[in-house]
Design a protein around this motif. Structure first.
Motif, PDB file in Angstrom:
ATOM      1  N   ARG A  65      48.587  40.918  42.004  1.00 12.81           N
ATOM      2  CA  ARG A  65      47.530  39.956  42.307  1.00 12.81           C
ATOM      3  C   ARG A  65      47.196  39.869  43.800  1.00 12.81           C
ATOM      4  O   ARG A  65      46.031  39.782  44.180  1.00 12.81           O
ATOM      5  CB  ARG A  65      47.922  38.585  41.761  1.00 12.81           C
ATOM      6  CG  ARG A  65      46.782  37.626  41.722  1.00 12.81           C
ATOM      7  CD  ARG A  65      47.116  36.422  40.838  1.00 12.81           C
ATOM      8  NE  ARG A  65      45.928  35.626  40.656  1.00 12.81           N
ATOM      9  CZ  ARG A  65      45.001  35.845  39.738  1.00 12.81           C
ATOM     10  NH1 ARG A  65      45.126  36.826  38.885  1.00 12.81           N
ATOM     11  NH2 ARG A  65      43.934  35.081  39.652  1.00 12.81           N
ATOM     12  N   ASP A  66      48.216  39.882  44.653  1.00 16.71           N
ATOM     13  CA  ASP A  66      47.988  39.763  46.101  1.00 16.71           C
ATOM     14  C   ASP A  66      47.241  40.957  46.680  1.00 16.71           C
ATOM     15  O   ASP A  66      46.658  40.860  47.758  1.00 16.71           O
ATOM     16  CB  ASP A  66      49.315  39.583  46.847  1.00 16.71           C
ATOM     17  CG  ASP A  66      49.968  38.247  46.537  1.00 16.71           C
ATOM     18  OD1 ASP A  66      49.262  37.334  46.053  1.00 16.71           O
ATOM     19  OD2 ASP A  66      51.182  38.121  46.766  1.00 16.71           O
ATOM     20  N   ASN A 101      41.145  42.372  45.116  1.00 13.12           N
ATOM     21  CA  ASN A 101      40.037  41.675  45.763  1.00 13.12           C
ATOM     22  C   ASN A 101      39.658  40.450  44.923  1.00 13.12           C
ATOM     23  O   ASN A 101      40.098  40.291  43.784  1.00 13.12           O
ATOM     24  CB  ASN A 101      38.845  42.613  46.003  1.00 13.12           C
ATOM     25  CG  ASN A 101      38.202  43.107  44.723  1.00 13.12           C
ATOM     26  OD1 ASN A 101      38.134  42.421  43.706  1.00 13.12           O
ATOM     27  ND2 ASN A 101      37.712  44.324  44.760  1.00 13.12           N
ATOM     28  N   TYR A 102      38.825  39.618  45.504  1.00 11.92           N
ATOM     29  CA  TYR A 102      38.451  38.363  44.863  1.00 11.92           C
ATOM     30  C   TYR A 102      37.838  38.578  43.478  1.00 11.92           C
ATOM     31  O   TYR A 102      38.213  37.921  42.510  1.00 11.92           O
ATOM     32  CB  TYR A 102      37.475  37.588  45.761  1.00 11.92           C
ATOM     33  CG  TYR A 102      36.964  36.329  45.124  1.00 11.92           C
ATOM     34  CD1 TYR A 102      37.772  35.201  45.040  1.00 11.92           C
ATOM     35  CD2 TYR A 102      35.680  36.273  44.580  1.00 11.92           C
ATOM     36  CE1 TYR A 102      37.312  34.038  44.435  1.00 11.92           C
ATOM     37  CE2 TYR A 102      35.219  35.116  43.970  1.00 11.92           C
ATOM     38  CZ  TYR A 102      36.038  34.009  43.905  1.00 11.92           C
ATOM     39  OH  TYR A 102      35.595  32.871  43.303  1.00 11.92           O
ATOM     40  N   GLN A 103      36.893  39.505  43.368  1.00 13.35           N
ATOM     41  CA  GLN A 103      36.220  39.757  42.095  1.00 13.35           C
ATOM     42  C   GLN A 103      37.227  40.151  41.012  1.00 13.35           C
ATOM     43  O   GLN A 103      37.171  39.656  39.882  1.00 13.35           O
ATOM     44  CB  GLN A 103      35.180  40.860  42.254  1.00 13.35           C
ATOM     45  CG  GLN A 103      34.493  41.234  40.952  1.00 13.35           C
ATOM     46  CD  GLN A 103      33.554  42.425  41.104  1.00 13.35           C
ATOM     47  OE1 GLN A 103      33.489  43.049  42.144  1.00 13.35           O
ATOM     48  NE2 GLN A 103      32.825  42.717  40.051  1.00 13.35           N
ATOM     49  N   THR A 104      38.157  41.016  41.347  1.00 12.83           N
ATOM     50  CA  THR A 104      39.156  41.457  40.376  1.00 12.83           C
ATOM     51  C   THR A 104      40.066  40.308  39.976  1.00 12.83           C
ATOM     52  O   THR A 104      40.383  40.146  38.788  1.00 12.83           O
ATOM     53  CB  THR A 104      39.967  42.643  40.939  1.00 12.83           C
ATOM     54  OG1 THR A 104      39.054  43.698  41.270  1.00 12.83           O
ATOM     55  CG2 THR A 104      40.992  43.145  39.937  1.00 12.83           C
ATOM     56  N   ARG A 105      40.466  39.481  40.939  1.00 19.02           N
ATOM     57  CA  ARG A 105      41.319  38.324  40.617  1.00 19.02           C
ATOM     58  C   ARG A 105      40.611  37.375  39.653  1.00 19.02           C
ATOM     59  O   ARG A 105      41.223  36.866  38.709  1.00 19.02           O
ATOM     60  CB  ARG A 105      41.737  37.588  41.895  1.00 19.02           C
ATOM     61  CG  ARG A 105      42.752  38.337  42.725  1.00 19.02           C
ATOM     62  CD  ARG A 105      43.399  37.465  43.810  1.00 19.02           C
ATOM     63  NE  ARG A 105      42.458  36.680  44.594  1.00 19.02           N
ATOM     64  CZ  ARG A 105      41.887  37.064  45.728  1.00 19.02           C
ATOM     65  NH1 ARG A 105      42.160  38.265  46.222  1.00 19.02           N
ATOM     66  NH2 ARG A 105      41.071  36.267  46.382  1.00 19.02           N
ATOM     67  N   VAL A 106      39.317  37.144  39.870  1.00 21.56           N
ATOM     68  CA  VAL A 106      38.569  36.242  38.979  1.00 21.56           C
ATOM     69  C   VAL A 106      38.472  36.840  37.574  1.00 21.56           C
ATOM     70  O   VAL A 106      38.654  36.133  36.576  1.00 21.56           O
ATOM     71  CB  VAL A 106      37.171  35.935  39.553  1.00 21.56           C
ATOM     72  CG1 VAL A 106      36.318  35.184  38.539  1.00 21.56           C
ATOM     73  CG2 VAL A 106      37.299  35.123  40.839  1.00 21.56           C
ATOM     74  N   SER A 115      41.768  36.443  35.926  1.00 28.53           N
ATOM     75  CA  SER A 115      41.949  35.041  35.532  1.00 28.53           C
ATOM     76  C   SER A 115      41.188  34.745  34.241  1.00 28.53           C
ATOM     77  O   SER A 115      41.708  34.058  33.351  1.00 28.53           O
ATOM     78  CB  SER A 115      41.484  34.110  36.648  1.00 28.53           C
ATOM     79  OG  SER A 115      42.339  34.208  37.757  1.00 28.53           O
TER      80      SER A 115
END
Length: 135
Positions: A113-114, A117-122, A125
């Motif tokens: 997760r760390d 990128n933001y898009q992938t994390r969203v 989720s």
């Protein structure tokens, strides 16, 4: 590439009766075509920047199946999951990441997760939420 094989496994009886049979079938087709593409002998690959006949055949299969995933209206959580996995797969560039996406491996992405990128994390989720709804 054993991880990819998991994504293509859709029991035919279930796929025919599943409300999202078209999406499931298209996803299995995408996974199988990419697996075939990744295992293609170098001799069949283009070396001049243009698609060789075998590459063109696989791209046509992939594009047709992707169109189904993109345009179908999912009726189940699994159908929505596949559409999100497909969107994620298209945004990834590293082979281990695309393999994990095609295997629908949320744990792989949550463990990294760390690094995402933001898009992938969203997207991860959203997939995690959908899987919790199914449980």
């Amino acid at each position: 590439i054993p991880a990819i094989a998991a994504c293509a496994a859709v029991p035919s009886a279930l796929a025919n009766e599943h409300p999202d049979a078209a999406i499931l079938s298209a996803w299995a087709t995408v996974c199988a075509a990419y697996r075939e593409f990744n295992e293609m002998p170098v001799a069949l690959q283009s070396d001049n920047g243009l698609d060789a006949p075998e590459e063109a055949r696989l791209w046509a299969i992939i594009e047709g199946a992707e169109h189904v995933i993109e345009t179908a209206k999912a009726r189940t959580i699994e159908g929505v999951e596949i559409q999100i996995w497909h969107a994620l797969d298209g945004a990834l560039s590293l082979q281990p990441d695309t393999d994990a996406a095609r295997a629908r491996n949320v744990a792989y992405f949550n463990a990294r997760r760390d690094e995402l990128n933001y898009q992938t994390r969203v997207l991860i989720s959203a997939l995690t939420s959908l899987q919790a709804m199914e449980a």
